[in-house]
Design an enzyme around this catalytic site. Structure first.
Site, PDB file in Angstrom:
ATOM      1  N   HIS A  17      62.903  48.316  38.493  1.00  0.00           N
ATOM      2  CA  HIS A  17      63.204  49.354  37.515  1.00  0.00           C
ATOM      3  C   HIS A  17      64.134  50.441  38.051  1.00  0.00           C
ATOM      4  O   HIS A  17      64.502  51.350  37.310  1.00  0.00           O
ATOM      5  CB  HIS A  17      61.898  49.993  37.035  1.00  0.00           C
ATOM      6  CG  HIS A  17      60.801  49.006  36.842  1.00  0.00           C
ATOM      7  ND1 HIS A  17      60.829  48.040  35.855  1.00  0.00           N
ATOM      8  CD2 HIS A  17      59.659  48.780  37.554  1.00  0.00           C
ATOM      9  CE1 HIS A  17      59.738  47.289  35.950  1.00  0.00           C
ATOM     10  NE2 HIS A  17      59.024  47.720  36.964  1.00  0.00           N
ATOM     11  N   HIS A  41      57.225  38.483  37.502  1.00  0.00           N
ATOM     12  CA  HIS A  41      56.253  39.577  37.592  1.00  0.00           C
ATOM     13  C   HIS A  41      54.879  39.034  37.239  1.00  0.00           C
ATOM     14  O   HIS A  41      54.743  38.226  36.314  1.00  0.00           O
ATOM     15  CB  HIS A  41      56.611  40.724  36.644  1.00  0.00           C
ATOM     16  CG  HIS A  41      57.916  41.355  36.965  1.00  0.00           C
ATOM     17  ND1 HIS A  41      58.078  42.215  38.018  1.00  0.00           N
ATOM     18  CD2 HIS A  41      59.139  41.211  36.389  1.00  0.00           C
ATOM     19  CE1 HIS A  41      59.348  42.588  38.071  1.00  0.00           C
ATOM     20  NE2 HIS A  41      60.006  41.983  37.098  1.00  0.00           N
ATOM     21  N   LEU A  42      53.877  39.495  37.956  1.00  0.00           N
ATOM     22  CA  LEU A  42      52.497  39.100  37.675  1.00  0.00           C
ATOM     23  C   LEU A  42      52.047  39.624  36.315  1.00  0.00           C
ATOM     24  O   LEU A  42      51.435  38.904  35.532  1.00  0.00           O
ATOM     25  CB  LEU A  42      51.569  39.631  38.771  1.00  0.00           C
ATOM     26  CG  LEU A  42      51.756  39.010  40.150  1.00  0.00           C
ATOM     27  CD1 LEU A  42      51.186  39.919  41.226  1.00  0.00           C
ATOM     28  CD2 LEU A  42      51.118  37.642  40.193  1.00  0.00           C
ATOM     29  N   SER A  43      52.364  40.885  36.046  1.00  0.00           N
ATOM     30  CA  SER A  43      51.949  41.502  34.783  1.00  0.00           C
ATOM     31  C   SER A  43      53.106  41.465  33.791  1.00  0.00           C
ATOM     32  O   SER A  43      54.260  41.236  34.163  1.00  0.00           O
ATOM     33  CB  SER A  43      51.513  42.953  35.022  1.00  0.00           C
ATOM     34  OG  SER A  43      52.614  43.741  35.434  1.00  0.00           O
ATOM     35  N   ARG A  53      58.497  50.970  33.017  1.00  0.00           N
ATOM     36  CA  ARG A  53      58.549  49.598  33.534  1.00  0.00           C
ATOM     37  C   ARG A  53      59.299  48.647  32.596  1.00  0.00           C
ATOM     38  O   ARG A  53      59.523  47.495  32.934  1.00  0.00           O
ATOM     39  CB  ARG A  53      57.137  49.062  33.766  1.00  0.00           C
ATOM     40  CG  ARG A  53      56.380  49.809  34.845  1.00  0.00           C
ATOM     41  CD  ARG A  53      55.055  49.135  35.142  1.00  0.00           C
ATOM     42  NE  ARG A  53      54.168  50.003  35.868  1.00  0.00           N
ATOM     43  CZ  ARG A  53      54.154  50.132  37.195  1.00  0.00           C
ATOM     44  NH1 ARG A  53      54.986  49.439  37.931  1.00  0.00           N
ATOM     45  NH2 ARG A  53      53.301  50.952  37.773  1.00  0.00           N
ATOM     46  N   TYR A  68      46.885  42.911  38.435  1.00  0.00           N
ATOM     47  CA  TYR A  68      47.628  41.942  39.236  1.00  0.00           C
ATOM     48  C   TYR A  68      46.830  40.707  39.640  1.00  0.00           C
ATOM     49  O   TYR A  68      47.393  39.788  40.226  1.00  0.00           O
ATOM     50  CB  TYR A  68      48.179  42.628  40.494  1.00  0.00           C
ATOM     51  CG  TYR A  68      49.098  43.778  40.166  1.00  0.00           C
ATOM     52  CD1 TYR A  68      50.346  43.552  39.607  1.00  0.00           C
ATOM     53  CD2 TYR A  68      48.709  45.093  40.394  1.00  0.00           C
ATOM     54  CE1 TYR A  68      51.192  44.605  39.284  1.00  0.00           C
ATOM     55  CE2 TYR A  68      49.550  46.153  40.084  1.00  0.00           C
ATOM     56  CZ  TYR A  68      50.787  45.898  39.532  1.00  0.00           C
ATOM     57  OH  TYR A  68      51.616  46.942  39.216  1.00  0.00           O
ATOM     58  N   ASN A  84      60.384  38.859  42.853  1.00  0.00           N
ATOM     59  CA  ASN A  84      59.530  39.876  42.262  1.00  0.00           C
ATOM     60  C   ASN A  84      59.841  41.145  43.036  1.00  0.00           C
ATOM     61  O   ASN A  84      59.319  41.353  44.126  1.00  0.00           O
ATOM     62  CB  ASN A  84      58.051  39.504  42.375  1.00  0.00           C
ATOM     63  CG  ASN A  84      57.159  40.524  41.699  1.00  0.00           C
ATOM     64  OD1 ASN A  84      57.573  41.644  41.426  1.00  0.00           O
ATOM     65  ND2 ASN A  84      55.916  40.150  41.443  1.00  0.00           N
ATOM     66  N   ASP A 112      73.172  44.439  42.665  1.00  0.00           N
ATOM     67  CA  ASP A 112      74.483  44.173  43.238  1.00  0.00           C
ATOM     68  C   ASP A 112      74.418  43.100  44.321  1.00  0.00           C
ATOM     69  O   ASP A 112      75.323  42.264  44.417  1.00  0.00           O
ATOM     70  CB  ASP A 112      75.092  45.457  43.802  1.00  0.00           C
ATOM     71  CG  ASP A 112      75.543  46.431  42.721  1.00  0.00           C
ATOM     72  OD1 ASP A 112      75.594  46.035  41.531  1.00  0.00           O
ATOM     73  OD2 ASP A 112      75.839  47.588  43.075  1.00  0.00           O
TER      74      ASP A 112
END
Length: 145
Positions: free
Chosen positions: A79, A99-101, A110, A22, A73, A86
């Site tokens: 997931h 997302h960082l990764s 993931r 991260y 994020n 919703d």
């Protein structure tokens, strides 16, 4: 143009938690850089972080009428949370998933996102720069609509 960045569970630990995945910048450092960029782009940017799914949903719902776009994020809730999906669909505020990764180069569980198919876009894998790219993208989109 008023934007909201929502960060989900464990993102308050960015910079301390698994820096090889991260990065070493803290969430506060990332947000400070984003404020500068948002100002340059002519946008107002607010921040919200919670480890609670319900609080994130409340934040999304409370954004109606005051926010033009959302960067999100959702962390691990990406997931698992149909409820976040919703909520985002329910308020009909354009959003970009961040997302960082690179979630697709990590564990199989993931690879599934409940958010990305309805998002304007998905930015992942560029570390802290993922947020900057997402911010530039949503501002560009909102200026065109």
């Amino acid at each position: 143009m008023d934007l909201l960045l929502i960060n989900g569970p464990n993102l308050n630990l960015v910079g301390k938690r698994e820096p090889s995945i991260y990065g070493s910048q803290t969430l506060e450092d990332i947000q400070e850089e984003l404020l500068t960029l948002a100002n340059e782009l002519g946008a107002n940017l607010k921040f919200f972080q919670s480890n609670s799914e319900g609080e994130m949903i409340d934040c999304i719902q409370n954004s109606v009428g005051s926010i033009d776009g959302i960067l999100i994020n959702a962390g691990a809730y990406t997931h698992t949370s149909i409820a976040l999906r919703d909520a985002l669909l329910g308020v009909a505020i354009p959003y970009v998933e961040v997302h960082l990764s690179n979630i697709y180069s990590r564990e199989e569980f993931r690879h599934k996102s409940f958010l990305s198919d309805k998002a304007l876009g998905l930015v992942c894998g560029f570390g802290a720069n993922s947020y900057q790219l997402a911010l530039e993208g949503i501002v560009s989109y909102l200026k065109r609509v």
